[in-house]
Scaffold this active site. Structure first.
Site, PDB file in Angstrom:
ATOM      1  CG  ASN A  59      -6.749   0.643  -5.622  1.00 25.60           C
ATOM      2  OD1 ASN A  59      -7.617  -0.133  -5.253  1.00 25.60           O
ATOM      3  ND2 ASN A  59      -5.538   0.239  -5.982  1.00 25.60           N
ATOM      4  CG  HIS A  96      -4.802  -1.524 -10.902  1.00 24.16           C
ATOM      5  ND1 HIS A  96      -3.468  -1.704 -10.610  1.00 24.16           N
ATOM      6  CD2 HIS A  96      -5.194  -0.449 -10.166  1.00 24.16           C
ATOM      7  CE1 HIS A  96      -3.073  -0.786  -9.733  1.00 24.16           C
ATOM      8  NE2 HIS A  96      -4.105  -0.013  -9.448  1.00 24.16           N
ATOM      9  CG  ASP A 145       1.548  -2.085 -11.704  1.00 26.15           C
ATOM     10  OD1 ASP A 145       0.563  -1.394 -11.384  1.00 26.15           O
ATOM     11  OD2 ASP A 145       2.557  -2.219 -10.970  1.00 26.15           O
ATOM     12  CB  ILE A 146       6.780  -0.694 -12.255  1.00 29.28           C
ATOM     13  CG1 ILE A 146       8.268  -0.730 -12.492  1.00 29.28           C
ATOM     14  CG2 ILE A 146       6.434  -0.382 -10.808  1.00 29.28           C
ATOM     15  CD1 ILE A 146       8.949   0.627 -12.351  1.00 29.28           C
ATOM     16  N   GLY A 190      -5.783   2.204  -0.975  1.00 29.04           N
ATOM     17  CA  GLY A 190      -4.555   1.737  -1.616  1.00 29.04           C
ATOM     18  C   GLY A 190      -4.115   2.555  -2.811  1.00 29.04           C
ATOM     19  CD  GLN A 191      -6.132   7.314  -6.278  1.00 31.05           C
ATOM     20  OE1 GLN A 191      -7.121   7.532  -5.576  1.00 31.05           O
ATOM     21  NE2 GLN A 191      -5.919   7.930  -7.413  1.00 31.05           N
ATOM     22  CG  HIS A 224      -4.352   4.256 -11.984  1.00 34.41           C
ATOM     23  ND1 HIS A 224      -4.129   5.338 -11.162  1.00 34.41           N
ATOM     24  CD2 HIS A 224      -4.269   3.164 -11.192  1.00 34.41           C
ATOM     25  CE1 HIS A 224      -3.903   4.908  -9.923  1.00 34.41           C
ATOM     26  NE2 HIS A 224      -3.991   3.597  -9.915  1.00 34.41           N
TER      27      HIS A 224
HETATM   28  P1  5GP Z   1      -2.607   2.541  -7.238  1.00 33.24           P
HETATM   29  O1  5GP Z   1      -2.064   1.869  -6.016  1.00 33.24           O
HETATM   30  O2  5GP Z   1      -2.464   4.036  -7.172  1.00 33.24           O
HETATM   31  O3  5GP Z   1      -4.021   2.114  -7.602  1.00 33.24           O
HETATM   32  O4  5GP Z   1      -1.746   1.997  -8.454  1.00 33.24           O
HETATM   33  C1  5GP Z   1      -0.534   2.551  -8.842  1.00 33.24           C
HETATM   34  C2  5GP Z   1       0.224   1.452  -9.558  1.00 33.24           C
HETATM   35  O5  5GP Z   1       1.282   2.069 -10.261  1.00 33.24           O
HETATM   36  C3  5GP Z   1       0.844   0.408  -8.627  1.00 33.24           C
HETATM   37  O6  5GP Z   1       0.323  -0.882  -8.930  1.00 33.24           O
HETATM   38  C4  5GP Z   1       2.353   0.514  -8.928  1.00 33.24           C
HETATM   39  O7  5GP Z   1       2.990  -0.749  -8.967  1.00 33.24           O
HETATM   40  C5  5GP Z   1       2.373   1.191 -10.280  1.00 33.24           C
HETATM   41  N1  5GP Z   1       3.570   2.011 -10.502  1.00 33.24           N
HETATM   42  C6  5GP Z   1       4.181   2.844  -9.611  1.00 33.24           C
HETATM   43  N2  5GP Z   1       5.233   3.451 -10.173  1.00 33.24           N
HETATM   44  C7  5GP Z   1       5.295   2.994 -11.462  1.00 33.24           C
HETATM   45  C8  5GP Z   1       6.183   3.259 -12.560  1.00 33.24           C
HETATM   46  O8  5GP Z   1       7.132   4.055 -12.482  1.00 33.24           O
HETATM   47  N3  5GP Z   1       5.945   2.599 -13.719  1.00 33.24           N
HETATM   48  C9  5GP Z   1       4.899   1.715 -13.871  1.00 33.24           C
HETATM   49  N4  5GP Z   1       4.761   1.113 -15.045  1.00 33.24           N
HETATM   50  N5  5GP Z   1       4.040   1.449 -12.844  1.00 33.24           N
HETATM   51  C10 5GP Z   1       4.237   2.084 -11.669  1.00 33.24           C
END
Ligand code: 5GP
Ligand code: ZN
Length: 119
Positions: free
Chosen positions: A92, A107, A35-36, A98-99, A105
């Site tokens: 999420n 985590h 994760d970034i 929080g998605q 995906h």
């Molecule tokens: P969500 O909030 O949708 O469950 O998770 C999306 C995740 O993707 C977040 O934890 C966010 O930090 C990660 N993310 C967003 N943009 C990027 C990216 O460009 N590269 C990577 N490796 N992770 C990302």
């Protein structure tokens, strides 16, 4: 068609290699990358290469890939040596939860005590 890459999807671009990511595992059907914006010492995302908006939709359309996502999450935990200390898998579903990326995906979070909501 269901599962096809979506032009505006960040994770489809990572699958296509159009956006770089730190990939830690890959199979024919899944990719795992860091994760970034990590919320724990280990914070890896495992995604299917096919596009579905969330894990539940993936499970309905492609149950074997959904199962592989979980198996790969376990392999990531083993690679990261967090099986014994414990790790958390988070899906999420929906903006209200929080998605932010609407490509399925999971985590994988670990490497510190997991006693709060994190992502
Ligand atoms: P969500 O909030 O949708 O469950 O998770 C999306 C995740 O993707 C977040 O934890 C966010 O930090 C990660 N993310 C967003 N943009 C990027 C990216 O460009 N590269 C990577 N490796 N992770 C990302
Ligand atoms: Zn996608």
């Amino acid at each position: 068609m269901a599962g096809e890459p979506q032009p505006d999807c960040l994770f489809c671009k990572i699958v296509a290699g159009e956006i770089p990511a730190t990939v830690v595992r890959e199979t024919e059907r899944t990719v795992a990358f860091r994760d970034i914006s990590p919320k724990a010492p280990t914070h890896v995302l495992v995604i299917p290469k096919v596009h579905y908006p969330n894990a539940a939709a993936l499970a309905v359309a492609e149950p074997r890939i959904a199962a592989e996502l979980l198996a790969e999450a376990g392999e990531v935990a083993a690679d990261e040596k967090i099986v014994e200390s414990g790790y958390r898998l988070i899906f999420n579903n929906g903006a209200g939860a929080g998605q932010t990326i609407f490509h399925a995906h999971v985590h994988v979070l670990g490497g510190k005590p997991m006693n709060e909501n994190m992502v």
